[in-house]
Design an enzyme around this catalytic site. Structure first.
Site, PDB file in Angstrom:
ATOM      1  N   ASP A 180       1.547   2.665   3.504  1.00 24.97           N
ATOM      2  CA  ASP A 180       0.819   3.723   3.473  1.00 24.97           C
ATOM      3  C   ASP A 180       1.521   5.091   3.509  1.00 24.97           C
ATOM      4  OD1 ASP A 180      -1.728   5.077   3.001  1.00 24.97           O
ATOM      5  OD2 ASP A 180      -2.411   5.133   4.984  1.00 24.97           O
ATOM      6  N   HIS A 216     -10.272   0.864   2.020  1.00 27.93           N
ATOM      7  CA  HIS A 216     -10.045   1.902   3.276  1.00 27.93           C
ATOM      8  C   HIS A 216     -11.045   1.710   4.088  1.00 27.93           C
ATOM      9  CE1 HIS A 216      -8.483   5.799   4.741  1.00 27.93           C
ATOM     10  NE2 HIS A 216      -9.803   5.702   5.311  1.00 27.93           N
ATOM     11  N   HIS A 226       1.686   5.389  -1.678  1.00 31.97           N
ATOM     12  CA  HIS A 226       1.133   6.621  -2.541  1.00 31.97           C
ATOM     13  C   HIS A 226       2.363   7.340  -3.092  1.00 31.97           C
ATOM     14  CE1 HIS A 226      -3.022   6.959  -0.800  1.00 31.97           C
ATOM     15  NE2 HIS A 226      -2.332   6.340   0.260  1.00 31.97           N
ATOM     16  N   HIS A 261      -4.206  -0.717   6.055  1.00 28.95           N
ATOM     17  CA  HIS A 261      -3.976   0.019   7.406  1.00 28.95           C
ATOM     18  C   HIS A 261      -4.765  -0.202   8.822  1.00 28.95           C
ATOM     19  CE1 HIS A 261      -6.912   2.603   5.263  1.00 28.95           C
ATOM     20  NE2 HIS A 261      -6.109   3.096   4.407  1.00 28.95           N
ATOM     21  N   HIS A 314       1.005  -1.222   0.027  1.00 26.98           N
ATOM     22  CA  HIS A 314       0.168  -0.190   0.006  1.00 26.98           C
ATOM     23  C   HIS A 314       0.853   1.217   0.061  1.00 26.98           C
ATOM     24  CE1 HIS A 314      -3.788   2.252   1.552  1.00 26.98           C
ATOM     25  NE2 HIS A 314      -2.887   3.174   1.154  1.00 26.98           N
ATOM     26  N   LYS A 351      -9.064  -0.594  -5.702  1.00 22.61           N
ATOM     27  CA  LYS A 351      -9.352   0.071  -4.501  1.00 22.61           C
ATOM     28  C   LYS A 351     -10.763   0.720  -3.854  1.00 22.61           C
ATOM     29  CE  LYS A 351      -7.860   2.363  -0.626  1.00 22.61           C
ATOM     30  NZ  LYS A 351      -6.661   2.527  -0.112  1.00 22.61           N
TER      31      LYS A 351
HETATM   32  O1  DOR Z   1      -3.276   9.191   5.581  1.00 26.00           O
HETATM   33  C1  DOR Z   1      -3.692   9.216   4.761  1.00 26.00           C
HETATM   34  N1  DOR Z   1      -3.198   9.625   3.414  1.00 26.00           N
HETATM   35  N2  DOR Z   1      -4.702   8.127   4.597  1.00 26.00           N
HETATM   36  C2  DOR Z   1      -5.185   7.757   3.221  1.00 26.00           C
HETATM   37  O2  DOR Z   1      -6.222   7.146   3.353  1.00 26.00           O
HETATM   38  C3  DOR Z   1      -4.870   8.583   2.068  1.00 26.00           C
HETATM   39  C4  DOR Z   1      -3.280   9.202   2.112  1.00 26.00           C
HETATM   40  C5  DOR Z   1      -3.344  10.072   1.057  1.00 26.00           C
HETATM   41  O3  DOR Z   1      -3.294  10.025   0.101  1.00 26.00           O
HETATM   42  O4  DOR Z   1      -2.581  11.174   1.629  1.00 26.00           O
HETATM   43 ZN    ZN Z   2      -3.359   5.165   1.618  1.00 27.06          ZN
END
Ligand code: DOR
Ligand code: ZN
Length: 348
Positions: free
Chosen positions: A247, A136, A15, A174, A13, A99
């Protein structure tokens, strides 16, 4: 023990964002991880197979020379998602999961799902073809206290969903609560749970006691200490249903440090040192490989990586912030100096 060698880990997971931010953060993940599940919550989101193919190409183009890293793409489920497009993207090997963001639950989730009945057809198709759903797991009902939103999601949404579609493979992502841990433990191998680096380290006091610390604010928000301890027990247990999903979610400091700051902790650079530290504290260093390198591949039905990552005893040498073309991004501060640093990665 002075050295620790494990099969190269994966991040289930992650970003990566896009553009300058992508180019700045990707090398940190590609240095330690062979594969990562890439979250689709860009603006606009990655909703079709064509979007995912284009985003994958941008990620590959941003990789440093010689990097060995495979992005595992996901599609962002919307109420208009076409089951045939999803099936074709899966069939061609382009995507690894879909997702589910409940609409409004977190960063860039406005195009997510408000009414699960509207995506029943897509979910049925995914169950048929064995394509996992990453979830999520928070309700968005404003009357539910933010610290209860994960537990409420399990009761109100996840459990009914799994009863309707028992063959759908689901990852509760998460997890931040003992209820999340218990729910995953009570079910079979069709349900997995990812755990982040930071939720093994911080509880809600770290965010709020003695001053507000926006760099510890993420979603789902960290809960009470008893929940952190449940997560540590689950992650270090060796139970194959729990695996690493960092995450890691970079936001620039100006975006974090404002009256309404963004959610996310940037943990890609120090996840492996912090995890080794945590697992050693729990007298479970021998189970770090299961959590970071073996259980995730087993859930997704792929082979673990052939290469290895080696850590040695000693403090990592990491910057407190990294520069991106979009602004500085603060690296997650675990509040201690990790006892381990990454020293080598070898190809298989
Ligand atoms: O803390 C987070 N940041 N939780 C999420 O679900 C998304 C993520 C983000 O894309 O910044
Ligand atoms: Zn995330």
């Amino acid at each position: 023990m002075e050295h620790l060698t494990l099969r190269t880990p994966d991040d289930w997971h992650l970003h990566l964002r896009d553009g300058a931010m992508l180019r700045a953060v990707l090398p940190w993940t590609a240095a330690h991880f062979a594969r990562a599940i890439i979250m689709p919550n860009l603006v606009p989101p990655v909703v079709t197979g064509a979007d995912a193919a284009a985003y994958r190409a941008r990620i590959l183009a941003a990789l440093p020379d010689g990097a060995e890293f495979t992005p595992l793409m996901t599609l962002y489920l919307t109420e208009d998602t076409d089951p045939d497009d999803v099936a074709a993207a899966h069939e061609s090997g382009l995507i690894t999961a879909v997702k589910l963001y409940p609409a409004g639950a977190t960063t860039n989730s406005a195009s997510g799902v408000s009414d699960l009945a509207k995506v029943q057809g897509v979910l049925e198709r995914m169950a048929e073809i064995g394509l996992p759903l990453c979830v999520h797991g928070e309700v968005t009902d404003p009357s539910v206290d933010i610290f209860d939103r994960e537990a409420a999601f399990i009761d109100r949404v996840l459990d009914p969903l799994r009863r309707r579609l028992p063959d759908l493979r689901v990852v509760l992502e998460h997890i931040t609560t003992s209820q999340g841990v218990d729910y995953v433990k009570a079910h079979d191998a069709g349900l997995g749970g990812t755990i982040t680096t930071h939720h093994l380290v911080i509880n809600r006091n770290h965010i709020l006691a003695g001053g507000i610390r926006p760099h510890y604010y993420c979603l789902p928000v960290a809960k009470r200490e008893e929940h952190r301890l449940a997560l540590r027990a689950a992650a270090t247990s060796g139970d194959a249903r729990f695996f690493l999903g960092t995450d890691s979610a970079p936001h620039t400091d100006p975006a974090k440090l404002q009256p309404c700051g963004c959610a996310g902790c940037f943990t890609a650079p120090n996840t492996m040192p912090v995890l080794a530290h945590v697992f050693e504290e729990e007298i479970a260093l021998d189970r770090l490989e299961a959590f970071a390198s073996l259980n995730g591949p087993a859930f997704y039905g792929v082979a673990p990586n052939d290469g290895t990552l080696t850590l040695e005893r000693g403090a990592p040498d990491l910057p407190p912030q990294i520069d991106t073309g979009d602004g500085a991004v603060t690296v997650f501060d675990p509040g201690f100096t990790p006892r381990w640093r990454v020293t080598a990665r070898s190809a298989g």
